[in-house]
Write a protein that holds these residues in place. Structure first.
Motif, short mmCIF file in Angstrom:
data_model
loop_
_atom_site.label_atom_id
_atom_site.label_comp_id
_atom_site.label_asym_id
_atom_site.label_seq_id
_atom_site.Cartn_x
_atom_site.Cartn_y
_atom_site.Cartn_z
N SER A 383 -66.85 -74.65 -49.06
CA SER A 383 -67.42 -73.65 -49.96
C SER A 383 -67.00 -73.95 -51.38
N GLU A 384 -67.87 -73.67 -52.32
CA GLU A 384 -67.59 -73.94 -53.73
C GLU A 384 -67.70 -72.65 -54.56
N GLN A 385 -68.93 -72.19 -54.79
CA GLN A 385 -69.13 -70.99 -55.60
C GLN A 385 -69.09 -69.74 -54.72
N LEU A 386 -68.64 -68.63 -55.33
CA LEU A 386 -68.47 -67.38 -54.59
C LEU A 386 -69.10 -66.24 -55.39
N TYR A 387 -69.93 -65.47 -54.73
CA TYR A 387 -70.51 -64.26 -55.32
C TYR A 387 -70.37 -63.14 -54.31
N MET A 388 -70.00 -61.93 -54.78
CA MET A 388 -69.82 -60.82 -53.86
C MET A 388 -70.42 -59.54 -54.43
N SER A 389 -71.18 -58.85 -53.60
CA SER A 389 -71.65 -57.50 -53.89
C SER A 389 -70.83 -56.54 -53.03
N LYS A 390 -71.21 -55.26 -53.01
CA LYS A 390 -70.45 -54.31 -52.21
C LYS A 390 -70.67 -54.50 -50.72
N GLU A 391 -71.78 -55.12 -50.35
CA GLU A 391 -72.10 -55.25 -48.93
C GLU A 391 -72.06 -56.67 -48.42
N GLN A 449 -70.80 -68.44 -60.29
CA GLN A 449 -71.13 -67.14 -59.69
C GLN A 449 -72.26 -66.44 -60.42
N PHE A 450 -72.42 -66.70 -61.73
CA PHE A 450 -73.46 -66.03 -62.50
C PHE A 450 -74.84 -66.62 -62.24
N SER A 451 -74.89 -67.70 -61.48
CA SER A 451 -76.18 -68.26 -61.06
C SER A 451 -76.74 -67.52 -59.86
N MET A 452 -76.01 -66.51 -59.36
CA MET A 452 -76.44 -65.73 -58.19
C MET A 452 -76.40 -64.24 -58.51
N ASP A 453 -77.28 -63.50 -57.87
CA ASP A 453 -77.31 -62.05 -58.08
C ASP A 453 -78.07 -61.39 -56.93
N GLU A 454 -77.46 -60.35 -56.36
CA GLU A 454 -78.12 -59.58 -55.31
C GLU A 454 -78.70 -58.31 -55.92
N HIS A 455 -79.97 -58.04 -55.62
CA HIS A 455 -80.64 -56.89 -56.22
C HIS A 455 -81.69 -56.36 -55.25
N GLU A 456 -81.50 -55.09 -54.82
CA GLU A 456 -82.46 -54.41 -53.95
C GLU A 456 -82.80 -55.25 -52.71
N GLY A 457 -81.77 -55.84 -52.11
CA GLY A 457 -81.96 -56.57 -50.87
C GLY A 457 -82.32 -58.03 -51.03
N TYR A 458 -82.60 -58.46 -52.25
CA TYR A 458 -82.96 -59.85 -52.51
C TYR A 458 -81.81 -60.58 -53.20
N LEU A 459 -81.68 -61.86 -52.90
CA LEU A 459 -80.74 -62.70 -53.61
C LEU A 459 -81.54 -63.60 -54.54
#
Length: 720
Positions: A383-391, A449-459
């Motif tokens: 694993s390299e990059q890490l992104y986390m939302s609440k879920e 990590q800023f290259s990823m974003d979770e929004h309304e069920g979509y990544l």
């Protein structure tokens, strides 16, 4: 005439010899995971392209465990270098590739004629020692004559409610870490609760500074870590202080690889020390938990602390060591603090895994840290990059293509560092329960990590495919939108050919992306409709932004570098020379025509800020519209033609940035050079924070206090 015939014969022999050499040595290498899931398919990656028709003409086919050729949904991807197979039922299979499937040359020799793999309904734990040893044995065999990319592990040591997050904690009158996602705290080496400052940047110990009295800074306490523990990250959780760091532990396994009278080297543990700091003068260690490997990232959501480590066991010496050391080692002070091997039932081979590297995920409930259960799981797959939302937790891993080379008359496989694909892994978070959700493969590499974003069920994510320095096959950039199952539902591809991504930011239904080669194109992309994203506008200006930060819904700030274009004395493309640090205020109120509303350039060539590589170095006071960061200022000397750098000063700067007035310097807190040629690391400012009416700068040596009204220095405290 006889001489001409002789030379002709020699030429024919050489040509024939070269043909035979190519026939015997021009090999095709294949890399593929042994594990696949029913609903996600399976991929095999090749070092050279296959024909586009290979999947339909019989050049590539699949046999089941009975040796029968079966009809499958397969296609050639990634410019011919990837075979994707979908629709297989659970079971064992083999991929067969004929010589005529290879594009270009007539003959190829395959070192791997058949690739075996298994398809599972769901991800399964390793069944025991036999299966784990077999996994590493296969990798060891594949890499016997390879130059493996060992720096992958080192690179990994180097990453809702709302999408526009800030560095402030609601209405609290003090700084918090500049977190990407609201409600998800990120670790840092400086933390404050508004009354005390906790620092982990001096002498390896943790210093607690009392800032309750604005007229008197004083040391409240200290945590002495010890020589075997290097602390580098902190979390505050009420009266708890979590200190994350690296701890070296010896083990007592005899290892013939290191000779019979020596011990096998110890293990590097990422350790979380949890302290009760309700009494600042006497912090109390209440729990210590560890997981083997180097830390990739850490997050805190509510009461739950998560940290992720990467580990590559010494599988190359596995014939001479205890198989237990092929498993990640863990420790817990609640269980005598000795290292033990992670249970097989907690180890899983990830779909797409092709490396001898573990991703280890540890979770602990801080609501009752002394007694709560620590959950640790090991996943075979880098694993390299890490992104986390609440879920959800997302991890990425680059897929590096193999290329062939010759060394000492041997064929060797090396890893092409221009990765063209990335594996993406998604995990569901429910308290300390971390469960694998799904995985997929996307084109290109993911910057951070800023290259990823979770929004309304979509990544949503952005990637760079190819190498920006390769003119024969220029790079290009993509925006990709995935649904909850990580199926691609929309994309914009082929942006900014020949350039790579330098920064990205998602703000609600808009995505902003900066690429660079000679100028800085800022792309505005509409992602409101996941199935039909589209580029709305593009702005080209000199320089580039390493980090984008939201100011409001229609403005964002870029922090990066200015550049100039200079003539190349050797001819060809011009040289791009980096100059001073640049701050840009972008007005995106007209999405179709973004503008650089204002800009400031600090210093000249050589000027640098930690903020350009670490978003946590950004200071922000939201109510006062203040933004600050550490800075080292240089300029290019005009005294000679060698372009030597002259040091101007080190410290920090603070700006007021508003849509109405642009970028206005409020405080220059740099210490000017007195003839020194470079800055002293101990004096460099690492963080700026505020509490109430004071601003604090933190270096390894001291904490300095400034009035927020006039920025005059009001106090100093030595912390080293």
């Amino acid at each position: 005439m006889r001489m001409k015939k002789t030379w002709l014969a020699v030429a024919l022999v050489l040509i024939f010899g070269a043909f035979i050499f190519v026939l015997l040595n021009d090999k095709v290498s294949v890399s593929a995971s042994e594990i696949a899931l029913v609903d996600q398919g399976w991929r095999a990656h090749f070092s050279v392209p296959l024909k586009k028709s290979a999947a339909t003409s019989g050049g590539v086919f699949i046999n089941n465990d009975k040796g029968e050729k079966i009809t499958v949904d397969s296609r050639i991807e990634n410019g011919g270098k990837t075979v994707y197979v979908n629709g297989l039922k659970p079971g064992s299979y083999t991929l067969h590739v004929k010589r005529n499937a290879v594009a270009g040359k007539l003959f190829k020799v395959f070192p791997i004629h058949v690739v075996s793999f298994t398809v599972h309904e769901s991800l399964e734990s390793v069944k025991g020692e036999k299966e784990l040893v077999a996994y590493f044995s296969d990798l060891k065999k594949r890499q016997k004559d390879s130059i493996f990319s060992m720096n992958r592990l080192e690179e990994s040591r180097v990453s809702e409610d709302k999408d526009v997050s800030s560095s402030q904690a609601g209405d609290a009158d003090y700084s918090t870490t500049n977190n990407q996602v609201d409600g998800i705290d990120e670790s840092d080496f400086v933390k404050t609760d508004g009354e005390y400052i906790y620092t982990a940047i001096s002498s390896g110990n943790i210093t607690i500074t009392d800032i309750r009295n604005p007229n008197e800074l004083k040391k409240a306490g200290e945590i002495k870590i010890g020589e075997d523990f290097y602390a580098n990250q902190l979390f505050l959780h009420g009266d708890l202080l979590v200190v994350l760091g690296e701890k070296f532990k010896e083990n007592a396994i005899q290892h013939k690889f290191f000779s019979s009278n020596r011990m096998m080297p110890g293990v590097n543990m990422t350790t979380a020390n949890i302290y009760d700091v309700s009494k600042k003068e006497k912090p109390k260690l209440i729990r210590q938990v560890g997981a083997e490997g180097y830390i990739n990232g850490a997050r805190k959501s509510g009461d739950i602390l998560y940290f992720v480590t990467n580990l590559q066991p010494q599988f190359w010496a596995m014939d001479d060591m205890d198989p237990n050391f092929l498993r990640p080692q863990i420790s817990d002070s609640k269980k005598d603090n000795n290292t033990t091997a992670l249970d097989y039932k907690e180890i899983t081979i990830m779909p797409g895994a092709m490396e001898p590297t573990y991703t280890v995920i540890t979770a602990i409930d801080l609501a009752s840290p002394a007694q709560s259960k620590v959950v640790t799981k090991g996943y075979l797959g880098a694993s390299e990059q890490l992104y986390m939302s609440k879920e959800h937790l997302y991890l990425t891993a680059s897929v590096y293509n193999e290329i062939e080379t010759k060394n000492d008359d041997r064929d060797m496989v090396v890893w092409n560092m221009g990765a063209n694909q990335s594996e993406l892994f998604k995990f569901t978070l429910k308290g300390t329960a971390v469960e694998f959700h799904s995985s997929t493969s996307v084109k290109g590499t993911i910057l951070n990590q800023f290259s990823m974003d979770e929004h309304e069920g979509y990544l949503r994510l952005v990637t760079t495919e190819g190498n920006a320095r390769d003119d024969r096959s220029p790079s290009e950039n993509h925006l990709i939108i995935l649904d909850e199952s990580l199926k691609t539902v929309g994309s914009v591809e082929g942006l900014a050919k020949g350039e790579r991504i330098y920064s990205a930011r998602f703000m609600g239904d808009k995505a902003y992306m900066v690429t660079f080669k000679e100028t800085d194109p800022l792309f505005v992309i509409d992602v409101a409709e996941p199935t039909a994203p589209k580029v709305l506008g593009e702005l080209k200006i000199p320089g580039f932004s390493n980090y984008l930060h939201p100011l409001d819904e229609t403005h964002l700030i870029g922090f990066g570098s200015d550049t100039v274009v200079e003539k190349n004395p050797a001819g060809g493309e011009p040289n791009i020379v980096t100059q001073g640090m640049k701050i840009s205020l972008f007005d995106v109120s007209d999405f179709n025509s973004p503008k650089e509303q204002d800009s400031v350039i600090i210093g000249g060539k050589g000027t640098y800020s930690q903020l350009q590589n670490d978003h946590k170095a950004l200071f922000q006071h939201k109510e006062r519209n203040l933004f600050g960061f550490p800075i080292m200022v240089y300029h290019e000397s005009k005294k000679n033609s060698e372009g030597e750098l002259e040091f101007d000063g080190v410290g920090a700067v603070i700006y007021e940035i508003t849509a109405e007035n642009g970028i206005v310097l409020k405080a220059d807190l740099t210490e000017k050079s007195q003839g020194e040629q470079y800055s002293e690391y101990e004096k460099e400012i690492h963080r700026l924070i505020y509490s109430k009416e004071s601003i604090y700068t933190i270096s390894m040596q001291e904490i300095n206090q400034y009035s927020m009204d006039n920025y005059s220095k009001t106090g100093t405290l030595a912390i080293q």
